[in-house]
Design an enzyme around this catalytic site. Structure first.
Site, PDB file in Angstrom:
ATOM      1  N   ALA A 101      19.563 -26.540  37.400  1.00 18.50           N
ATOM      2  CA  ALA A 101      19.142 -27.634  36.531  1.00 18.50           C
ATOM      3  C   ALA A 101      20.028 -27.736  35.294  1.00 18.50           C
ATOM      4  O   ALA A 101      20.591 -28.796  35.012  1.00 18.50           O
ATOM      5  CB  ALA A 101      17.673 -27.421  36.133  1.00 18.50           C
ATOM      6  N   GLU A 137      13.264 -15.650  54.924  1.00 20.59           N
ATOM      7  CA  GLU A 137      14.739 -15.708  54.928  1.00 20.59           C
ATOM      8  C   GLU A 137      15.322 -14.301  54.726  1.00 20.59           C
ATOM      9  O   GLU A 137      16.347 -13.956  55.317  1.00 20.59           O
ATOM     10  CB  GLU A 137      15.219 -16.690  53.854  1.00 20.59           C
ATOM     11  CG  GLU A 137      14.818 -18.127  54.206  1.00 20.59           C
ATOM     12  CD  GLU A 137      15.588 -19.193  53.437  1.00 20.59           C
ATOM     13  OE1 GLU A 137      16.085 -18.908  52.339  1.00 20.59           O
ATOM     14  OE2 GLU A 137      15.678 -20.329  53.949  1.00 20.59           O
ATOM     15  N   GLN A 186      16.665 -28.295  45.054  1.00 16.81           N
ATOM     16  CA  GLN A 186      16.849 -29.725  45.298  1.00 16.81           C
ATOM     17  C   GLN A 186      16.206 -30.546  44.192  1.00 16.81           C
ATOM     18  O   GLN A 186      16.788 -31.506  43.683  1.00 16.81           O
ATOM     19  CB  GLN A 186      16.228 -30.126  46.649  1.00 16.81           C
ATOM     20  CG  GLN A 186      16.855 -29.458  47.855  1.00 16.81           C
ATOM     21  CD  GLN A 186      18.364 -29.424  47.769  1.00 16.81           C
ATOM     22  OE1 GLN A 186      18.982 -30.446  47.573  1.00 16.81           O
ATOM     23  NE2 GLN A 186      18.944 -28.245  47.875  1.00 16.81           N
TER      24      GLN A 186
HETATM   25  P1  FAD Z   1      17.461 -20.843  37.979  1.00 18.44           P
HETATM   26  O1  FAD Z   1      18.280 -21.083  39.159  1.00 18.44           O
HETATM   27  O2  FAD Z   1      16.521 -19.679  37.960  1.00 18.44           O
HETATM   28  O3  FAD Z   1      18.417 -20.759  36.692  1.00 18.44           O
HETATM   29  C1  FAD Z   1      17.960 -20.336  35.443  1.00 18.44           C
HETATM   30  C2  FAD Z   1      19.162 -19.911  34.602  1.00 18.44           C
HETATM   31  O4  FAD Z   1      18.698 -19.533  33.295  1.00 18.44           O
HETATM   32  C3  FAD Z   1      19.885 -18.680  35.155  1.00 18.44           C
HETATM   33  O5  FAD Z   1      21.267 -18.857  35.006  1.00 18.44           O
HETATM   34  C4  FAD Z   1      19.395 -17.531  34.270  1.00 18.44           C
HETATM   35  O6  FAD Z   1      20.325 -16.480  34.121  1.00 18.44           O
HETATM   36  C5  FAD Z   1      19.184 -18.249  32.941  1.00 18.44           C
HETATM   37  N1  FAD Z   1      18.155 -17.617  32.113  1.00 18.44           N
HETATM   38  C6  FAD Z   1      16.921 -17.226  32.495  1.00 18.44           C
HETATM   39  N2  FAD Z   1      16.233 -16.755  31.452  1.00 18.44           N
HETATM   40  C7  FAD Z   1      17.043 -16.839  30.388  1.00 18.44           C
HETATM   41  C8  FAD Z   1      16.887 -16.543  29.002  1.00 18.44           C
HETATM   42  N3  FAD Z   1      15.741 -16.059  28.530  1.00 18.44           N
HETATM   43  N4  FAD Z   1      17.936 -16.773  28.178  1.00 18.44           N
HETATM   44  C9  FAD Z   1      19.110 -17.286  28.651  1.00 18.44           C
HETATM   45  N5  FAD Z   1      19.302 -17.598  29.938  1.00 18.44           N
HETATM   46  C10 FAD Z   1      18.287 -17.390  30.790  1.00 18.44           C
HETATM   47  N6  FAD Z   1      15.415 -23.923  46.786  1.00 18.44           N
HETATM   48  C11 FAD Z   1      15.921 -24.870  47.613  1.00 18.44           C
HETATM   49  O7  FAD Z   1      15.871 -26.060  47.289  1.00 18.44           O
HETATM   50  N7  FAD Z   1      16.491 -24.526  48.817  1.00 18.44           N
HETATM   51  C12 FAD Z   1      16.619 -23.237  49.215  1.00 18.44           C
HETATM   52  O8  FAD Z   1      17.145 -22.959  50.302  1.00 18.44           O
HETATM   53  C13 FAD Z   1      16.130 -22.214  48.356  1.00 18.44           C
HETATM   54  N8  FAD Z   1      16.270 -20.911  48.676  1.00 18.44           N
HETATM   55  C14 FAD Z   1      15.838 -19.949  47.815  1.00 18.44           C
HETATM   56  C15 FAD Z   1      16.023 -18.602  48.158  1.00 18.44           C
HETATM   57  C16 FAD Z   1      15.587 -17.604  47.323  1.00 18.44           C
HETATM   58  C17 FAD Z   1      15.800 -16.167  47.687  1.00 18.44           C
HETATM   59  C18 FAD Z   1      14.928 -17.938  46.096  1.00 18.44           C
HETATM   60  C19 FAD Z   1      14.430 -16.847  45.166  1.00 18.44           C
HETATM   61  C20 FAD Z   1      14.728 -19.262  45.745  1.00 18.44           C
HETATM   62  C21 FAD Z   1      15.183 -20.280  46.594  1.00 18.44           C
HETATM   63  N9  FAD Z   1      15.025 -21.633  46.269  1.00 18.44           N
HETATM   64  C22 FAD Z   1      15.513 -22.601  47.113  1.00 18.44           C
HETATM   65  C23 FAD Z   1      14.406 -22.026  44.998  1.00 18.44           C
HETATM   66  C24 FAD Z   1      15.524 -22.261  43.949  1.00 18.44           C
HETATM   67  O9  FAD Z   1      16.382 -21.141  43.899  1.00 18.44           O
HETATM   68  C25 FAD Z   1      14.962 -22.540  42.568  1.00 18.44           C
HETATM   69  O10 FAD Z   1      14.022 -23.574  42.648  1.00 18.44           O
HETATM   70  C26 FAD Z   1      16.101 -22.923  41.622  1.00 18.44           C
HETATM   71  O11 FAD Z   1      16.938 -21.818  41.388  1.00 18.44           O
HETATM   72  C27 FAD Z   1      15.587 -23.452  40.287  1.00 18.44           C
HETATM   73  O12 FAD Z   1      16.684 -23.803  39.503  1.00 18.44           O
HETATM   74  P2  FAD Z   1      16.618 -23.652  37.918  1.00 18.44           P
HETATM   75  O13 FAD Z   1      17.904 -24.173  37.396  1.00 18.44           O
HETATM   76  O14 FAD Z   1      15.342 -24.202  37.414  1.00 18.44           O
HETATM   77  O15 FAD Z   1      16.514 -22.085  37.644  1.00 18.44           O
HETATM   78  P1  NAD Z   2       6.037 -18.764  47.982  1.00 20.24           P
HETATM   79  O1  NAD Z   2       5.004 -19.058  46.959  1.00 20.24           O
HETATM   80  O2  NAD Z   2       6.618 -19.867  48.764  1.00 20.24           O
HETATM   81  O3  NAD Z   2       5.493 -17.662  49.010  1.00 20.24           O
HETATM   82  C1  NAD Z   2       4.807 -16.511  48.587  1.00 20.24           C
HETATM   83  C2  NAD Z   2       3.925 -15.983  49.711  1.00 20.24           C
HETATM   84  O4  NAD Z   2       3.309 -14.784  49.269  1.00 20.24           O
HETATM   85  C3  NAD Z   2       2.798 -16.954  50.080  1.00 20.24           C
HETATM   86  O5  NAD Z   2       2.772 -17.112  51.484  1.00 20.24           O
HETATM   87  C4  NAD Z   2       1.549 -16.285  49.535  1.00 20.24           C
HETATM   88  O6  NAD Z   2       0.396 -16.551  50.314  1.00 20.24           O
HETATM   89  C5  NAD Z   2       1.932 -14.815  49.624  1.00 20.24           C
HETATM   90  N1  NAD Z   2       1.163 -13.977  48.686  1.00 20.24           N
HETATM   91  C6  NAD Z   2       0.862 -14.248  47.398  1.00 20.24           C
HETATM   92  N2  NAD Z   2       0.130 -13.233  46.869  1.00 20.24           N
HETATM   93  C7  NAD Z   2      -0.016 -12.306  47.833  1.00 20.24           C
HETATM   94  C8  NAD Z   2      -0.656 -11.036  47.904  1.00 20.24           C
HETATM   95  N3  NAD Z   2      -1.311 -10.518  46.865  1.00 20.24           N
HETATM   96  N4  NAD Z   2      -0.600 -10.358  49.071  1.00 20.24           N
HETATM   97  C9  NAD Z   2       0.072 -10.856  50.143  1.00 20.24           C
HETATM   98  N5  NAD Z   2       0.682 -12.055  50.138  1.00 20.24           N
HETATM   99  C10 NAD Z   2       0.660 -12.767  48.999  1.00 20.24           C
HETATM  100  O7  NAD Z   2       7.195 -17.994  47.162  1.00 20.24           O
HETATM  101  P2  NAD Z   2       8.691 -17.614  47.543  1.00 20.24           P
HETATM  102  O8  NAD Z   2       8.827 -17.413  48.988  1.00 20.24           O
HETATM  103  O9  NAD Z   2       9.028 -16.507  46.617  1.00 20.24           O
HETATM  104  O10 NAD Z   2       9.500 -18.912  47.118  1.00 20.24           O
HETATM  105  C11 NAD Z   2       9.591 -19.283  45.739  1.00 20.24           C
HETATM  106  C12 NAD Z   2       9.982 -20.742  45.615  1.00 20.24           C
HETATM  107  O11 NAD Z   2      11.317 -20.907  46.099  1.00 20.24           O
HETATM  108  C13 NAD Z   2       9.100 -21.694  46.417  1.00 20.24           C
HETATM  109  O12 NAD Z   2       8.885 -22.863  45.695  1.00 20.24           O
HETATM  110  C14 NAD Z   2       9.918 -21.998  47.657  1.00 20.24           C
HETATM  111  O13 NAD Z   2       9.670 -23.304  48.138  1.00 20.24           O
HETATM  112  C15 NAD Z   2      11.349 -21.865  47.134  1.00 20.24           C
HETATM  113  N6  NAD Z   2      12.212 -21.379  48.234  1.00 20.24           N
HETATM  114  C16 NAD Z   2      12.679 -22.319  49.102  1.00 20.24           C
HETATM  115  C17 NAD Z   2      13.475 -21.910  50.167  1.00 20.24           C
HETATM  116  C18 NAD Z   2      13.988 -22.952  51.123  1.00 20.24           C
HETATM  117  O14 NAD Z   2      13.835 -24.131  50.870  1.00 20.24           O
HETATM  118  N7  NAD Z   2      14.605 -22.556  52.225  1.00 20.24           N
HETATM  119  C19 NAD Z   2      13.776 -20.551  50.342  1.00 20.24           C
HETATM  120  C20 NAD Z   2      13.265 -19.621  49.445  1.00 20.24           C
HETATM  121  C21 NAD Z   2      12.473 -20.051  48.382  1.00 20.24           C
END
Ligand code: FAD
Ligand code: NAD
Length: 400
Positions: free
Chosen positions: A14, A166, A314
């Site tokens: 963002a 994943e 996204q």
């Molecule tokens: P972030 O990406 O978390 O960026 C925040 C930034 O702020 C970072 O650079 C961090 O270092 C900085 N920051 C944080 N705190 C501070 C502070 N106090 N001071 C200064 N800097 C700071 N979404 C999808 O759409 N598709 C996917 O396939 C997908 N896969 C994912 C897989 C995983 C493993 C995870 C964990 C999430 C996934 N997500 C996915 C969700 C997605 O990553 C987040 O929704 C997205 O990163 C949010 O973007 P953001 O810019 O709000 O925050």
């Molecule tokens: P999530 O909230 O999607 O999933 C967390 C899971 O943990 C849920 O199924 C929930 O029921 C379970 N849970 C919660 N408390 C629990 C407990 N006490 N015991 C057992 N199970 C428990 O969170 P996430 O997977 O960390 O994803 C975080 C965000 O990132 C979400 O918004 C997700 O959409 C996004 N994300 C998207 C992608 C993608 O688009 N491919 C991939 C990774 C993450």
């Protein structure tokens, strides 16, 4: 006339997208970006670093390659936003004044106050945590030949959301190769995923979720469903099954039960739920029209479902594209526009070359879905980085 000060907090999807957009506008304003690190990381790939199928260098790039010298960059950690006097407080003790503020500080791990989570499990929220999880797992698996402790070969993954699935996909892909490299008996490895809800991957139609779960089961993952975790002790996950309290031993415990917004939101007195502020339609904060909150620290109501949109990269990117013209409008005393979003679909990977996807109501699985996932990730990288960053990361190879 003194230039207006625009301050952007966070260089994730963002925040960095906003800075990229503002740079193009050639505004008569001072732009400052504050971020913890001097690099951007693609948080959508953290599970790969944690599993060991990708490296931190492949999913990070230097902010200098994108942020121009017309933008003042401060590497520091934000501790508080003082809304009353329009100031941001940093860990170094420094204070930064703003006229307009964009808060994009992203997500943190959600423990739901479950005892022992922070001390005894690994979360996947940034580069250090993902690398720590990977190093620990490798050490435990390698240690088995010396310890003969079966728990060194046991991995518990808490929650079965997107991140867990994943991560499991990557992990189960890698283990056969890793067993040969660091010598542990693959057939003795036990992976258990513990989920509170009764249904796995409920956001996908049943044929797709079954396809993904079957793959993981065939690769050796055991799923426990309807089993909320109640406590984590060192090497033990305690969960509820019906009336019974049960436990699983594992020397690697991965905590992926969801995320919340940055603690700065609560510390700064914003009205929020799990670190997410319900913002106005133009992404400003009610009561503070000079503050935009976007990405995982924001909540925007989806009028079609009457629930907030999920937190995704996204949506974070799309919000940034609304904030840039809205900042320009504010500088010119013009009306702002409303954020609108239409999901391009949902894709979940299950390791290399395997995924499930629902796009425009159509269902995809296997290799084609995995290509879609890589395509979406590359598009996101281009939106925050540059074509040369994409080239350097070697991300045009859709076969691996
Ligand atoms: P972030 O990406 O978390 O960026 C925040 C930034 O702020 C970072 O650079 C961090 O270092 C900085 N920051 C944080 N705190 C501070 C502070 N106090 N001071 C200064 N800097 C700071 N979404 C999808 O759409 N598709 C996917 O396939 C997908 N896969 C994912 C897989 C995983 C493993 C995870 C964990 C999430 C996934 N997500 C996915 C969700 C997605 O990553 C987040 O929704 C997205 O990163 C949010 O973007 P953001 O810019 O709000 O925050
Ligand atoms: P999530 O909230 O999607 O999933 C967390 C899971 O943990 C849920 O199924 C929930 O029921 C379970 N849970 C919660 N408390 C629990 C407990 N006490 N015991 C057992 N199970 C428990 O969170 P996430 O997977 O960390 O994803 C975080 C965000 O990132 C979400 O918004 C997700 O959409 C996004 N994300 C998207 C992608 C993608 O688009 N491919 C991939 C990774 C993450």
């Amino acid at each position: 006339m003194e230039k207006k000060k625009i301050v952007v907090l966070g260089a994730g999807y963002a925040g960095l997208r906003v800075v990229k957009g503002l740079q193009k506008k050639n505004l008569a304003a001072e732009i400052t970006l504050i971020n913890k690190n001097d690099y951007h990381y693609e948080s959508t790939y953290l599970h790969e670093v944690a599993a060991g199928t990708n490296s931190a260098t492949k999913i990070t790039f230097d902010l200098k390659s994108v942020v121009q010298n017309t933008v003042h960059f401060i590497q520091d950690t934000v501790t508080k936003i003082e809304k009353e006097n329009k100031t941001v407080v940093l860990q170094s003790g420094k204070k930064v004044a703003y006229d307009y503020l964009v808060v994009a500080l992203g997500f943190e791990s959600e423990s739901f106050n479950i005892p022992g989570v922070e001390e005894n499990s690994f979360s996947l929220v940034d580069i250090p945590t993902a690398e720590a999880a990977q190093k620990h797992l490798r050490q435990k698996l390698a240690n088995y030949t010396l310890s003969h402790d079966e728990n060194d070969l046991r991995i518990a993954v808490c929650g079965a959301g997107f991140t867990s699935i994943e991560y499991l996909g990557e992990l189960t892909n890698l283990l056969p190769k890793l067993a040969k490299e660091i010598h542990f008996p693959l057939e003795k490895v036990k992976i258990t995923c513990i989920e509170a809800a009764d249904k796995l991957l409920p956001m996908f139609p049943e044929n797709l979720s079954e396809y993904a779960i079957d793959i993981l089961k065939k690769r050796g993952v055991t799923f426990l469903v309807g089993t909320p975790i109640k406590e984590i002790k060192q090497g033990t996950v305690l969960y509820q099954q019906g009336e019974d309290r049960k436990e699983i031993s594992a020397n690697t415990i991965i905590w992926t039960t969801g995320v919340k917004g940055s603690c700065v939101i609560e510390n700064s007195g914003f009205e929020s739920r799990r670190g997410r502020v319900m913002v106005n339609a133009d992404l400003t904060v009610p009561e503070n029209p000079e503050i935009f909150i976007i990405g995982d620290v924001s909540a925007v109501m989806d009028k079609t479902t009457n629930r907030p949109y999920p937190t995704t990269a996204q949506i974070a990117l799309k919000q940034a594209d609304t904030v840039v013209p809205n900042l320009v409008a504010k500088l010119n005393n013009q009306p702002t526009k409303e954020f609108s979003y239409e999901s391009a679909g949902t894709v979940c990977s299950i390791g290399d070359n395997e995924a499930i996807a629902e796009v425009a109501g159509k269902h995809f699985k296997g290799y084609i879905a995995s290509v879609m996932k890589k395509g979406v990730a590359d598009k996101s990288l281009l939106q925050v980085g540059t074509p040369s960053v994409l080239l350097k990361k070697g991300r045009f190879d859709f076969y691996h």
